[in-house]
Design an enzyme around this catalytic site. Structure first.
Site, PDB file in Angstrom:
ATOM      1  CG  HIS A   1      -6.886  -2.369   2.908  1.00  0.00           C
ATOM      2  ND1 HIS A   1      -6.163  -2.808   3.992  1.00  0.00           N
ATOM      3  CD2 HIS A   1      -7.827  -1.543   3.411  1.00  0.00           C
ATOM      4  CE1 HIS A   1      -6.658  -2.271   5.088  1.00  0.00           C
ATOM      5  NE2 HIS A   1      -7.660  -1.503   4.764  1.00  0.00           N
TER       6      HIS A   1
ATOM      7  CB  VAL B   1     -14.592  -4.138  -5.526  1.00  0.00           C
ATOM      8  CG1 VAL B   1     -13.212  -4.781  -5.417  1.00  0.00           C
ATOM      9  CG2 VAL B   1     -15.626  -5.021  -4.844  1.00  0.00           C
TER      10      VAL B   1
ATOM     11  CE  LYS C   1      -3.799  -0.217  -0.126  1.00  0.00           C
ATOM     12  NZ  LYS C   1      -4.655  -0.372  -1.341  1.00  0.00           N
TER      13      LYS C   1
ATOM     14  CB  THR D   1     -22.204  -1.116 -18.677  1.00  0.00           C
ATOM     15  OG1 THR D   1     -20.973  -1.542 -19.277  1.00  0.00           O
ATOM     16  CG2 THR D   1     -22.450  -1.913 -17.407  1.00  0.00           C
TER      17      THR D   1
ATOM     18  N   GLY E   1     -14.155  -9.886 -15.456  1.00  0.00           N
ATOM     19  CA  GLY E   1     -12.774  -9.670 -15.027  1.00  0.00           C
ATOM     20  C   GLY E   1     -12.426 -10.491 -13.799  1.00  0.00           C
ATOM     21  NE  ARG E   2      -5.763 -11.017 -13.211  1.00  0.00           N
ATOM     22  CZ  ARG E   2      -4.718 -10.277 -13.594  1.00  0.00           C
ATOM     23  NH1 ARG E   2      -4.714  -8.987 -13.326  1.00  0.00           N
ATOM     24  NH2 ARG E   2      -3.699 -10.817 -14.230  1.00  0.00           N
TER      25      ARG E   2
ATOM     26  CG  HIS F   1      -3.734   3.690  -4.768  1.00  0.00           C
ATOM     27  ND1 HIS F   1      -4.359   2.771  -5.588  1.00  0.00           N
ATOM     28  CD2 HIS F   1      -3.359   2.994  -3.661  1.00  0.00           C
ATOM     29  CE1 HIS F   1      -4.382   1.596  -4.993  1.00  0.00           C
ATOM     30  NE2 HIS F   1      -3.777   1.689  -3.835  1.00  0.00           N
TER      31      HIS F   1
END
Length: 368
Positions: free
Chosen positions: A315, A272, A77, A223, A195-196, A95
């Site tokens: 996280h 998420v 992180k 979408t 996706g994953r 990020h």
């Protein structure tokens, strides 16, 4: 040729128990000629002794600022906020490449210190896919948190502190128990289902007993018409798993929620993706990240309307810290083995080129 050294730093984010390098991966690196320094960290899911047993050299907690400048520092992180210059090479999730809040100040630290950032999010293979990602476990854990929040809402209370689970099976059994034995009555919608991350969310819902026809699996085709989407309001739980790379119409709006009034079925949103500070956040119904100690934030829904809460923990995979770390670290290993040749190895060259590009943007934004 001198040994390639690598310094595994501790994680300073509260509740973060994952790691970028597990003892299993550390041993493989050492067998390949690496020297691995590991900071003491009581929060990490793997004990210091597990690293020592495979040949790592243990060093003081949070001592990386004093490490030799030529040793790359690896963590997961982002570093705590600071203006201190960063002279080292850092490998981590920072990020700060998508103009998130404070992005330019983070990169300015590298400018002042002369260091380099290899952002784990942007280490990619020849097809442009990330070489290592926590996506699956983020989706799996996010769906679990959403189901737990739904169960708490049905009891008329907010979801309490979340604690890491020993493994996936323990998580599934705990969620089923909170739901009264099964998730069968639930109707859920997952966007980004191919996706994953989306696959992880769908798998959790299947394992807790949600019927297949009640797991709506949306991706780009569904979408394409552009939001907002009424279908979200017609599910009990909505899980957002998309990777936001460009502006899109919002999936859900405050006006849409207000207009639905008492007829709204939706009770829990799990974001998420957590693009909370991204100017193009597709869920502009909340504005803060939540935490393990306070996992949900209420959405303003208007007097007399049913409650709605958002889970926006950035996280989530640390709810399954051992499994998530082993999977991520194993996927990262081939790229780490190329680290001694990072001046020519494609995965590292491309990551550094992107860093230089973003650094120039930050320097301009900060007026440096």
């Amino acid at each position: 040729m001198a040994k390639q050294s690598l310094w595994l730093r501790c994680e300073k984010k509260q509740f973060e128990r994952r790691t970028a390098i597990t003892p299993t991966t550390a041993k493989k690196l050492i067998d390949a000629g690496f020297e691995i320094f590991v900071e003491h960290d009581s929060q990490r899911i793997f004990k210091d002794e597990e690293y020592e047993a495979v040949g790592c050299k243990l060093v003081e907690h949070n001592s990386w600022p004093n490490a030799p400048k030529d040793i790359p520092i690896i963590g997961l992180k982002e570093l705590p906020e600071s203006d201190e210059p960063l002279p080292h090479t850092h490998i981590q999730f920072a990020h700060c490449y998508k103009q998130q809040g404070g992005w330019s100040k983070v990169l300015a630290r590298f400018h002042r210190g002369g260091g380099t950032l290899y952002d784990l999010e942007f280490l990619t293979d020849e097809q442009g896919r990330r070489v290592a990602a926590f996506g699956y476990h983020a989706g799996f854990a996010g769906a679990a948190a959403g189901a737990l929040a739904f169960a708490a809402e049905q009891r008329g209370e907010p979801l309490g502190q979340l604690e890491p689970y020993e493994n996936e099976d323990a998580m599934v059994e705990s969620v089923k128990k909170e739901l009264g034995g099964s998730g069968k009555p639930l109707k859920v919608l997952v966007i980004g289902a191919l996706g994953r991350c989306g696959r992880g969310a769908v798998d959790l819902f299947r394992k807790i007993g949600v019927e297949e026809d009640n797991i709506l699996k949306w991706d780009m085709a569904e979408t394409a018409k552009g939001g907002p989407f009424q279908e979200i309001l017609d599910a009990d739980i909505f899980v957002n798993c998309i990777y936001l790379s460009s502006p899109i119409p919002p999936f859900l709006t405050k006006e849409q929620i207000a207009a639905a009034g008492k007829d709204r079925r939706l009770r829990v949103v799990v974001d998420v993706s957590c693009d909370t500070t991204n100017p193009h956040n597709p869920l502009p119904v909340y504005s803060i990240n939540t935490t393990f100690s306070k996992p949900t934030v209420p959405v303003e829904v208007g007097a007399g309307n049913p409650p709605l809460s958002v889970v926006s923990i950035d996280h989530l995979p640390t709810l399954l810290p051992r499994e998530a770390s082993e999977q991520f670290s194993a996927a990262l290993l081939p790229s780490l083995l190329e680290l001694p040749n990072r001046q020519t190895a494609r995965v590292w060259v491309e990551a550094e080129n992107l860093f230089r590009q973003k650094l120039a943007e930050a320097v301009k934004a900060e007026g440096l």
